[in-house]
Design a protein around this motif. Structure first.
Motif, PDB file in Angstrom:
ATOM      1  N   TRP A  52      36.261  47.465  57.792  1.00 18.85           N
ATOM      2  CA  TRP A  52      37.408  47.597  57.038  1.00 18.85           C
ATOM      3  C   TRP A  52      38.360  46.503  57.306  1.00 18.85           C
ATOM      4  CZ3 TRP A  52      42.502  47.858  58.178  1.00 18.85           C
ATOM      5  CH2 TRP A  52      43.466  47.942  56.969  1.00 18.85           C
ATOM      6  N   THR A  54      41.996  43.908  56.060  1.00 22.86           N
ATOM      7  CA  THR A  54      42.947  43.607  54.849  1.00 22.86           C
ATOM      8  C   THR A  54      43.749  42.334  55.484  1.00 22.86           C
ATOM      9  OG1 THR A  54      44.589  44.479  53.461  1.00 22.86           O
ATOM     10  CG2 THR A  54      44.874  44.677  55.812  1.00 22.86           C
ATOM     11  N   SER A  82      34.140  50.873  55.067  1.00 26.72           N
ATOM     12  CA  SER A  82      32.727  50.618  54.271  1.00 26.72           C
ATOM     13  C   SER A  82      31.512  51.411  54.972  1.00 26.72           C
ATOM     14  CB  SER A  82      32.442  49.290  54.080  1.00 26.72           C
ATOM     15  OG  SER A  82      32.668  48.354  55.029  1.00 26.72           O
ATOM     16  N   THR A 222      34.992  39.275  50.950  1.00 23.24           N
ATOM     17  CA  THR A 222      35.373  38.917  49.515  1.00 23.24           C
ATOM     18  C   THR A 222      36.966  38.378  49.681  1.00 23.24           C
ATOM     19  OG1 THR A 222      36.635  41.203  49.438  1.00 23.24           O
ATOM     20  CG2 THR A 222      34.312  40.866  48.594  1.00 23.24           C
ATOM     21  N   THR A 228      41.018  40.566  43.441  1.00 26.38           N
ATOM     22  CA  THR A 228      40.085  41.109  44.504  1.00 26.38           C
ATOM     23  C   THR A 228      41.095  42.282  45.397  1.00 26.38           C
ATOM     24  OG1 THR A 228      38.914  39.067  44.796  1.00 26.38           O
ATOM     25  CG2 THR A 228      38.992  40.564  46.752  1.00 26.38           C
ATOM     26  N   ASP A 229      42.372  42.066  45.195  1.00 26.08           N
ATOM     27  CA  ASP A 229      43.360  42.993  45.933  1.00 26.08           C
ATOM     28  C   ASP A 229      43.376  44.109  45.010  1.00 26.08           C
ATOM     29  OD1 ASP A 229      44.841  43.516  48.262  1.00 26.08           O
ATOM     30  OD2 ASP A 229      46.766  42.732  47.060  1.00 26.08           O
ATOM     31  N   ARG A 240      38.741  49.175  43.810  1.00 27.81           N
ATOM     32  CA  ARG A 240      38.697  47.914  43.731  1.00 27.81           C
ATOM     33  C   ARG A 240      37.264  47.288  43.627  1.00 27.81           C
ATOM     34  NH1 ARG A 240      40.848  49.803  48.186  1.00 27.81           N
ATOM     35  NH2 ARG A 240      43.034  49.765  48.330  1.00 27.81           N
ATOM     36  N   PRO A 242      35.528  45.209  45.339  1.00 25.35           N
ATOM     37  CA  PRO A 242      34.965  45.190  46.629  1.00 25.35           C
ATOM     38  C   PRO A 242      34.668  46.581  47.156  1.00 25.35           C
ATOM     39  CG  PRO A 242      36.777  43.694  46.524  1.00 25.35           C
ATOM     40  CD  PRO A 242      36.816  44.361  45.388  1.00 25.35           C
ATOM     41  N   ASP A 243      35.203  47.615  46.875  1.00 25.02           N
ATOM     42  CA  ASP A 243      35.057  49.059  46.827  1.00 25.02           C
ATOM     43  C   ASP A 243      33.557  49.416  46.424  1.00 25.02           C
ATOM     44  OD1 ASP A 243      37.197  50.277  48.787  1.00 25.02           O
ATOM     45  OD2 ASP A 243      38.358  49.397  46.814  1.00 25.02           O
ATOM     46  N   ASN A 262      37.943  43.210  52.414  1.00 23.40           N
ATOM     47  CA  ASN A 262      38.906  42.862  51.506  1.00 23.40           C
ATOM     48  C   ASN A 262      39.933  41.992  51.972  1.00 23.40           C
ATOM     49  OD1 ASN A 262      40.258  42.412  49.033  1.00 23.40           O
ATOM     50  ND2 ASN A 262      39.940  44.351  48.412  1.00 23.40           N
ATOM     51  N   GLY A 264      41.566  39.934  49.821  1.00 28.48           N
ATOM     52  CA  GLY A 264      42.381  39.423  48.568  1.00 28.48           C
ATOM     53  C   GLY A 264      44.069  39.547  48.979  1.00 28.48           C
ATOM     54  N   TYR A 416      36.504  46.828  37.002  1.00 30.55           N
ATOM     55  CA  TYR A 416      36.367  46.527  38.567  1.00 30.55           C
ATOM     56  C   TYR A 416      35.159  47.230  38.809  1.00 30.55           C
ATOM     57  CZ  TYR A 416      40.964  44.811  39.387  1.00 30.55           C
ATOM     58  OH  TYR A 416      42.203  43.923  39.194  1.00 30.55           O
TER      59      TYR A 416
END
Length: 429
Positions: A52, A54, A82, A222, A228-229, A240, A242-243, A262, A264, A416
């Motif tokens: 994970w 951010t 993930s 990503t 993307t965010d 999202r 990417p999820d 992610n 983004g 998404y």
């Protein structure tokens, strides 16, 4: 006196026995310290993989922690990983703050939804063996590894009791996930968070790594902006694009050890304008320095192009040239690290303020380069799957959010999911 019974070829028997014993012990010792010669194979090297992450930025005034604030108070933040693992470590950042930030206690536990945790799973993190750590301005921190039975796509709660903090805060405003603030040090596992103040932002947390030494383990970053965010996705739904990609990778045996990070940032630009550090400047930190990275999806440029929609054709044409040069630079740097790079085409935005004849020509020019330059290892054509068949300059109405968020730039949850599902998992095998 006849000593023949106590000799062996003229050598006293006790010395023969002593030599043989010493030789045997030496062989045993040699096998122990040289695993290559023992029957047991050597232990595999431990490999850290991001599960994970951010992107960090300076938090804008409207997204700052609500009262009572962070100083001498407790913040609980929920994230969805993930891939799973048995050991993990956490990352924190004070990159854009002007003053030190002290974390007195940091805990992780399985989230049961909302502000509730599974108390029995609570683990306290340490930093170089200590409970407390102070991050200096511009600094970052990584916890010591801890044993934690982390399941794929599990929600975990990170609870931090702060000491002194900075007036300027490093964080991630677009969390699409609710965090909770309580006054004082409230890190007892059975603390009631019913009265906690909610905030849909993340602060100071930036990543979670897991140990995974399997051959096919790795992470994909990503790298993008608000699409993307996840602007337009469901709050606390973790849906999202990417999820969606992360969930699809878990379904495929060959990619179930691939983490998705992610990176983004809402409003982010590659070279000029926008919010957060420019993509070209944050590339090394947010991409190249991630644990176990093997793949990268670049999906940026919308804010550079749209932000200049009203400029003259020569100016906006130069933006296309500059964007292409920036993408080429990112690709080269990633390839030098052995990272495969996939280019995502820029989605349509007609009916949005970003649209003009000049900005549309620029979008098409950049997309044409993404599709045909041969610089990328593969192309993910988000433009093709999201555009209206009758008017390819506009986003399909199927993917446009409801009337309160209808900007014809961002997507809804259906959009998404369509984006995430369009990515071939074989790209990450």
């Amino acid at each position: 006196m006849n000593n023949s019974s106590n000799t062996f070829l003229g050598t006293p028997f006790k010395w023969v026995l002593l030599v043989h014993t010493a030789s045997l012990l030496l062989c045993v010792f040699f096998l122990i310290v040289n695993p290559a010669f023992s029957k047991e194979p050597p232990a595999k090297d431990v490999k850290w993989v991001g599960t994970w992450g951010t992107a960090r930025q300076l938090v804008e005034r409207n997204n700052m922690p609500p009262a009572p604030g962070l100083t001498n108070n407790t913040l609980r933040q929920v994230v969805c990983v993930s891939i799973g693992g048995k050991n993990l470590r956490l990352r924190f950042s004070n990159e854009f703050s002007k003053s030190p930030v002290t974390m007195k206690v940091v805990q992780i536990a399985v989230s049961k939804g909302g502000n509730v945790i599974d108390e029995a799973t609570t683990k306290q993190l340490k930093f170089n063996g200590k409970d407390e750590i102070t991050m200096e301005p511009g600094g970052e921190a990584m916890s010591d590894p801890i044993a934690f039975d982390l399941k794929p796509r599990e929600l975990v709660a990170i609870t931090i009791a702060f000491g002194e903090t900075s007036e300027t805060v490093t964080g991630h405003p677009g969390s699409r996930t609710t965090s909770y603030i309580l006054t004082g040090n409230q890190t007892a596992p059975n603390t009631d968070y019913t009265t906690a103040v909610p905030a849909e932002h993340w602060y100071v947390i930036t990543g979670i790594d897991v140990e995974n030494s399997k051959k096919n383990a790795g992470s994909v970053v990503t790298f993008g902006d608000s699409i993307t965010d996840g602007r337009g996705s469901g709050t606390n739904k973790q849906d999202r694009w990417p999820d969606i990609l992360a969930m699809d990778l878990l379904k495929n045996k060959a990619t179930r050890n691939v983490g998705v990070l992610n990176m983004g940032i809402g409003g982010n630009a590659v070279l000029r304008g926008g919010l957060g550090p420019y993509a070209i400047s944050r590339f090394e930190h947010d991409v190249l320095k991630q644990s176990g990275i093997k793949w990268l999806i670049i999906f940026e440029g919308t804010n550079d192009i749209g932000g200049a929609a009203r400029r003259d054709s020569a100016t906006i044409s130069k933006i296309a040239t500059d964007l292409i040069a920036a993408f080429d630079k990112m690709i080269t740097e990633a390839h030098a690290k052995g990272i495969k790079v996939y280019g995502a085409t820029i989605t349509p935005f007609k009916k949005n303020g970003y649209y003009s004849a000049n900005s549309e020509r620029t979008r098409q020019k950049v997309n044409e380069w993404i599709r045909t330059s041969g610089k990328y290892d593969a192309v993910i054509d988000f433009d093709k799957i999201t555009r209206d068949t009758a008017d390819p300059e506009i986003m399909s109405e199927t993917f446009v959010p409801g009337p309160n968020a209808n900007d014809h730039l961002h997507l809804n949850e259906v959009g998404y999911k369509t984006m995430g599902d369009s990515i071939d998992p074989a790209l990450f095998e």
